[in-house]
Design a protein around this motif. Structure first.
Motif, PDB file in Angstrom:
ATOM      1  N   ILE A 153       1.783  -2.368   0.805  1.00 18.01           N
ATOM      2  CA  ILE A 153       0.550  -3.111   0.565  1.00 18.01           C
ATOM      3  C   ILE A 153      -0.651  -2.187   0.653  1.00 18.01           C
ATOM      4  CG2 ILE A 153      -0.937  -4.924   1.516  1.00 18.01           C
ATOM      5  CD1 ILE A 153       1.661  -6.417   2.253  1.00 18.01           C
ATOM      6  N   ASP A 154      -0.615  -1.232   1.583  1.00 22.27           N
ATOM      7  CA  ASP A 154      -1.721  -0.269   1.710  1.00 22.27           C
ATOM      8  C   ASP A 154      -1.868   0.580   0.455  1.00 22.27           C
ATOM      9  OD1 ASP A 154      -2.498  -1.085   4.190  1.00 22.27           O
ATOM     10  OD2 ASP A 154      -1.361   0.456   5.280  1.00 22.27           O
ATOM     11  N   LYS A 155      -0.744   0.906  -0.175  1.00 22.73           N
ATOM     12  CA  LYS A 155      -0.791   1.722  -1.392  1.00 22.73           C
ATOM     13  C   LYS A 155      -1.080   0.887  -2.634  1.00 22.73           C
ATOM     14  CE  LYS A 155       2.171   5.387   0.259  1.00 22.73           C
ATOM     15  NZ  LYS A 155       3.410   6.137   0.047  1.00 22.73           N
ATOM     16  N   GLY A 156      -1.165  -0.418  -2.473  1.00 23.28           N
ATOM     17  CA  GLY A 156      -1.476  -1.284  -3.600  1.00 23.28           C
ATOM     18  C   GLY A 156      -0.259  -1.804  -4.334  1.00 23.28           C
ATOM     19  N   ALA A 157       0.929  -1.508  -3.854  1.00 27.09           N
ATOM     20  CA  ALA A 157       2.151  -1.991  -4.505  1.00 27.09           C
ATOM     21  C   ALA A 157       2.471  -3.404  -4.017  1.00 27.09           C
ATOM     22  CB  ALA A 157       3.318  -1.057  -4.210  1.00 27.09           C
ATOM     23  N   ASP A 158       3.279  -4.092  -4.761  1.00 27.04           N
ATOM     24  CA  ASP A 158       3.676  -5.452  -4.409  1.00 27.04           C
ATOM     25  C   ASP A 158       4.952  -5.406  -3.575  1.00 27.04           C
ATOM     26  OD1 ASP A 158       3.754  -8.175  -4.266  1.00 27.04           O
ATOM     27  OD2 ASP A 158       4.604  -8.437  -6.263  1.00 27.04           O
TER      28      ASP A 158
END
Length: 107
Positions: free
Chosen positions: A33-38
């Protein structure tokens, strides 16, 4: 008094394994989530034929128990039950795979 340590140790080890599993899984998902992935990539697709697979597997295990009981008079009882349950369970999983793959081909 010494007989109580084994069950306590078993449940403590089980708790420790589950705790490490869940905390690691949570850390992985938070990092995604921190890296923007789902984080939905961890959710597996539910098979339509999961109940069929479990049904065939459990029926095969029951056949293994019955076969092990029948063989227990001929060979060692523990060996008869153990080998027949494993053999019939594996055979049931192979049959379930063949049945579900045939049903998926029909679709």
């Amino acid at each position: 008094m010494e007989g109580i340590f084994v069950p306590i140790g078993f449940f403590l080890a089980l708790f420790a394994i589950l705790y490490v599993y869940w905390t690691t899984r949570t850390k992985e998902r938070l990092a995604l989530i921190d890296k923007g992935a789902d984080a939905s990539i961890f959710k597996g697709g539910e098979s339509k034929y999961a109940l069929l697979k479990w049904g065939i597997f459990l029926i095969a295990l029951a056949v293994g128990v019955i076969t092990g009981y029948a063989l227990s008079g001929v060979i060692d009882e523990v060996a008869a039950f153990f080998t027949m349950i494993l053999f019939c369970g594996g055979l049931g999983l192979i049959v379930a795979y063949l049945v579900t793959s045939a049903l998926l081909k029909k679709e």
